[in-house]
Structures are given as structure tokens and as C-alpha cells.
Design an enzyme around this catalytic site. Structure first.
Site, PDB file in Angstrom:
ATOM      1  N   TYR A  37      35.541  42.581  14.833  1.00 16.77           N
ATOM      2  CA  TYR A  37      35.634  42.451  13.371  1.00 16.77           C
ATOM      3  C   TYR A  37      34.365  41.883  12.752  1.00 16.77           C
ATOM      4  O   TYR A  37      34.443  41.135  11.772  1.00 16.77           O
ATOM      5  CB  TYR A  37      36.820  41.532  12.980  1.00 16.77           C
ATOM      6  CG  TYR A  37      38.138  41.906  13.597  1.00 16.77           C
ATOM      7  CD1 TYR A  37      38.730  43.134  13.329  1.00 16.77           C
ATOM      8  CD2 TYR A  37      38.808  41.027  14.442  1.00 16.77           C
ATOM      9  CE1 TYR A  37      39.952  43.482  13.888  1.00 16.77           C
ATOM     10  CE2 TYR A  37      40.029  41.362  15.007  1.00 16.77           C
ATOM     11  CZ  TYR A  37      40.596  42.589  14.726  1.00 16.77           C
ATOM     12  OH  TYR A  37      41.799  42.925  15.278  1.00 16.77           O
ATOM     13  N   TYR A  81      50.395  44.611   9.606  1.00 20.03           N
ATOM     14  CA  TYR A  81      49.394  44.727  10.675  1.00 20.03           C
ATOM     15  C   TYR A  81      50.152  44.895  11.986  1.00 20.03           C
ATOM     16  O   TYR A  81      50.999  44.069  12.323  1.00 20.03           O
ATOM     17  CB  TYR A  81      48.500  43.467  10.743  1.00 20.03           C
ATOM     18  CG  TYR A  81      47.528  43.563  11.882  1.00 20.03           C
ATOM     19  CD1 TYR A  81      46.327  44.250  11.737  1.00 20.03           C
ATOM     20  CD2 TYR A  81      47.830  43.016  13.134  1.00 20.03           C
ATOM     21  CE1 TYR A  81      45.446  44.380  12.805  1.00 20.03           C
ATOM     22  CE2 TYR A  81      46.957  43.148  14.198  1.00 20.03           C
ATOM     23  CZ  TYR A  81      45.776  43.826  14.025  1.00 20.03           C
ATOM     24  OH  TYR A  81      44.906  43.964  15.086  1.00 20.03           O
TER      25      TYR A  81
HETATM   26  C1  LIG Z   1      51.987  41.573  14.457  1.00 18.37           C
HETATM   27  C2  LIG Z   1      50.945  42.030  15.426  1.00 18.37           C
HETATM   28  N1  LIG Z   1      51.147  43.159  16.115  1.00 18.37           N
HETATM   29  C3  LIG Z   1      50.251  43.600  17.008  1.00 18.37           C
HETATM   30  C4  LIG Z   1      49.085  42.910  17.259  1.00 18.37           C
HETATM   31  C5  LIG Z   1      48.095  43.442  18.238  1.00 18.37           C
HETATM   32  O1  LIG Z   1      48.076  42.693  19.389  1.00 18.37           O
HETATM   33  P1  LIG Z   1      46.793  42.776  20.363  1.00 18.37           P
HETATM   34  O2  LIG Z   1      45.663  42.122  19.651  1.00 18.37           O
HETATM   35  O3  LIG Z   1      47.242  42.031  21.590  1.00 18.37           O
HETATM   36  O4  LIG Z   1      46.544  44.216  20.624  1.00 18.37           O
HETATM   37  C6  LIG Z   1      48.845  41.716  16.561  1.00 18.37           C
HETATM   38  C7  LIG Z   1      47.597  40.968  16.770  1.00 18.37           C
HETATM   39  O5  LIG Z   1      47.209  40.112  15.997  1.00 18.37           O
HETATM   40  C8  LIG Z   1      49.791  41.271  15.613  1.00 18.37           C
HETATM   41  O6  LIG Z   1      49.589  40.159  14.884  1.00 18.37           O
END
Ligand SMILES: Cc1ncc(COP(=O)(O)O)c(C=O)c1O
Length: 399
Positions: free
Chosen positions: A6, A133
Site C-alpha cells: 500500500y 473490505y
Molecule cells: C475483513 C477482512 N477480510 C479479509 C482480509 C484479508 O486478509 P489477508 O490480509 O490475510 O489476506 C482482511 C485484512 O485486513 C480483512 O480485514
């Protein structure tokens, strides 16, 4: 050269180099920092936890990894059993993967194929939330609504397969009315939308979503990668409203190793369980069910249960509410608190420029983004340390 996440590599400031970590503290060569971010919300027990360390080391002395294709092992079997007991309802079928994004991909694939296996090819659409997200892979970006991806996803134009709605019951009802025969799932970060800005909403929305999913035969998917293991003040939002598919990651391993799980209920599992090889779930990450990850996850869950983590989280919330009570400033739009999460939303992102270094100099690691200054601390934090984290946030506005 490392390509950092990012970041515009041309203009990014040098990251702090960590040389050691223990409890809530990160150590650089010249500073001791409380990690108010828990390494992206995952390190719930703090760093260098003796029992978690022991769990990993003793498993590494046996074997670190074997694939799950044609093989199995005790740590993964025990973790699947443990999750069956630990999770509510009939969320009994655990599909492991290596990250939260992949586990959400698996959930979305499961939801689509669940209907395909029945011969229903109409249900290609996903209902999701504004500001959602769900990860950085392509389908999760599409299901999400993260401002960071709008620019690049513009290349594809508006998605035919995802509809986004606000967390309002009327919008929910209208979406179900309009798309009911086209939807395979409704995916949400329940109660707390993390990366979309620590947005909090009421459980009544989820209860209504459950009713509508039942009425229109749509699968309800909870992405609890961030909210799971107590962050909202509930063990899981799934304890309040039961989804058909639950996704966990981050704190699953106490933040020790990347691992995640997509847990299906009986209905979803039965949708794949028959004599046709075509109806099998075609997914299999190389590191799914990694033995080190499973061993440390088992120990992490044991600590969570035996050390009364829910009481620790209630205490964090109480202290946070006490410390933030009446706190306001002309640059602040809102202060939001839920369980082990506090967020100060400012009116203009520019207000937070320089905060990270300010906090560093005061012994706190923080990583505000956009208009959001937040803390999601390790649950083992002491009152004094938590007060310091919150005090640093407040001090920024008092300058
Ligand atoms: C709600 C949610 N889902 C999925 C993810 C993705 O997880 P990863 O970073 O382990 O791929 C995140 C990461 O911040 C998240 O907050």
C-alpha cells in the site's frame, strides 16, 4: 529490494526496523513501542508468547508442513475438531487456507458452486456492503468497496456480479426484492467494517439479513477475518446471528503465521457431498492446514478460552470509554468504540499527517489511514499501556 504494501515506493518514508518484540512491545534500535495495531489486528496475545512459541517449536521438531492432498495430520484434525466445538451452531466444516483474502475467495467460490451443483445457474451475483473490505485478491476486491481499488478496477467498468448497499434495513430489503433469484450470497464484515474506516453498525441489520437470506434462499457469509476472536466485544458476531459460511484469519493463529479458514455449515457442506466428482470444491492452497499454523492456532484458542479473554476485552472497552468520554475537537468528526477497537474519524485526512512519527516519539506504534486514527491493541495490554495509547491519540489534538 522490498516492494512494501500500500505504498508509493517513490515517496514512502523509511519503515521502522524492528529488532525484537515481546508482549505488547515492538523494539527498534532506539525505541520501545506499544503496538497499537497488533500487527494488522492479529497479535491478540502479544509477541513472543511463551506458550505459543512452545507450540510452534515442538511441532517444528516433528514436521513443519505436509500437504493436505492425500495426507493428513494430527494438528489439522485437532484444529478442525476444536473449531467445530468452539464455533456456534452447525459451522462444522473447516476449509483451511493461507490468508484471509484466499479464505474469502473460497467462501465466494463455495457460495457460487453451491447453487451450480444444484443446477441453478442464475445465482451468479453477490450482495455486499458499501465500504466493505474483504481482501486484496481480484474477487475480494470486487466484492469489497475499498477506495484504494476503485482506480484500478475502473479498467473493468462496473461489476455485473456485485451489488453494494449501505448498512440500512430498507436498502437491504430493496436489494433482496430486486435480486433475490440472482444472488448466491450476502457477504458482510459483521458489526464492524475495518479497512473501510472502522464503521460500526447494529446487530438488527444482521438479524434482518438472516431472515431475508432464509426467505429467499441466499447464503449469508460473515467475513470475520478482522472481527473474529473478540474484536467487537463478542467472541464472534456469529454468536449473535448465525451465518452459513464464516471466514476467520488474522487472530486465528494469534498473529504468529498467516493462516485462515472458511467454515461451512451442514447445509453448505451437503451441497457438495454427493457422488459427482464435478460437485467437489476445486480449491487447494499449497500451505492449507500447515502444521505449525494449526499447532499455534490450537494453543491460541486454548489461551483465549482458559484465560477469559472476553473479560480482558470488556476491560479494554471500559477503559477506552472512560478515557474517551467527552473527548471532542473541531477537527474530529466522530469517536467510535466497539469492544477492542477505537477509531477517531477526522474531518480532513491532512489532520493526521505526521501522527505516526509523533506517536513513535512517545513510544506508540500507530498506522492511521485516510481519515481514521484507530487502535486495535493486543488483548493482554495493561491499563497503563492502554491509557498511554489513548492519551497519545488525544494529545495529538491538544497540541
Ligand atoms: C475483513 C477482512 N477480510 C479479509 C482480509 C484479508 O486478509 P489477508 O490480509 O490475510 O489476506 C482482511 C485484512 O485486513 C480483512 O480485514
Amino acid at each position: 529490494m522490498i516492494w512494501y504494501p500500500y505504498e508509493q515506493m517513490k515517496t514512502m518514508k523509511a519503515p521502522y526496523k524492528i529488532v525484537d518484540a515481546e508482549g505488547v512491545y515492538l523494539y527498534t534500535e532506539d525505541q520501545k513501542l506499544i503496538d497499537s495495531v497488533s500487527s494488522w489486528w492479529s497479535v491478540i496475545h502479544g509477541y513472543k508468547h511463551p506458550e505459543l512459541n512452545r507450540a510452534i517449536i515442538s511441532q517444528a521438531e516433528k514436521f513443519s508442513h505436509v500437504m493436505l492432498g492425500g495426507l493428513t495430520h494430527e494438528p489439522v484434525q485437532r484444529l478442525a475438531e476444536k473449531l467445530k466445538d468452539f464455533l456456534p451452531g452447525d459451522l462444522d466444516y473447516s476449509f483451511f487456507s493461507d490468508s484471509g483474502s484466499v479464505a474469502v475467495e473460497v467462501a465466494l467460490k463455495m457460495a457460487l458452486q453451491f447453487y451450480m451443483n444444484r443446477g441453478d445457474e442464475q445465482r451468479t451475483m453477490i450482495l455486499a456492503l458499501n465500504h466493505a473490505y474483504h481482501g486484496d485478491t481480484f474477487k475480494t476486491m470486487e466484492a469489497g468497496d475499498d477506495e484504494d481499488y476503485h482506480f484500478v478496477l475502473n479498467a473493468y467498468g462496473p461489476s455485473k456480479y456485485v451489488v453494494h448497499i449501505p448498512t440500512e434495513i430498507q436498502a437491504l430489503e430493496q436489494a433482496f426484492e430486486k435480486y433475490r433469484r440472482r444472488l448466491n450470497c450476502f457477504i458482510v464484515e459483521p458489526l464492524l467494517q475495518g479497512a473501510g474506516g472502522m464503521r460500526m453498525y447494529d446487530v438488527s441489520f444482521l438479524k434482518r439479513a438472516r431472515e431475508l437470506c432464509d426467505k429467499y434462499d441466499v447464503l449469508l457469509v460473515f467475513d470475520e477475518v478482522a472481527t473474529g476472536f473478540g474484536r467487537t466485544g463478542n467472541r464472534f458476531a456469529a454468536d449473535l446471528v448465525l451465518p452459513d459460511i464464516l471466514v476467520l484469519g488474522k487472530a486465528l493463529t494469534g498473529g504468529y503465521i498467516g493462516h485462515a479458514v472458511t467454515v461451512a455449515n451442514e447445509k453448505v457442506f451437503r451441497g457438495f457431498y454427493d457422488d459427482s466428482p464435478e460437485h467437489a470444491l476445486m480449491h487447494g492452497p499449497t500451505f492449507m492446514g500447515n502444521a505449525l499454523a494449526c499447532s499455534v492456532a490450537l494453543k491460541s484458542i486454548e489461551l483465549f478460552e482458559t484465560q477469559d479473554y472476553m473479560a480482558k476485552i470488556r476491560r479494554i472497552e471500559e477503559i477506552t470509554r472512560r478515557e474517551m468520554m467527552g473527548f471532542s475537537h473541531r477537527q474530529i468528526k466522530e469517536v467510535r468504540i466497539m469492544g477492542g477497537c477505537v477509531c477517531i474519524e477526522v474531518k480532513d485526512a491532512a489532520v493526521l499527517a505526521g501522527y505516526q512519527q509523533f506517536a513513535y516519539e512517545r513510544g506508540v506504534f500507530s498506522r492511521p489511514f485516510l481519515k481514521y486514527l484507530y487502535a486495535m491493541v493486543p488483548y493482554i495490554i495493561s491499563e497503563e499501556e492502554l491509557v498511554k495509547v489513548l492519551g497519545t491519540m488525544k494529545e495529538w489534538f491538544a497540541r
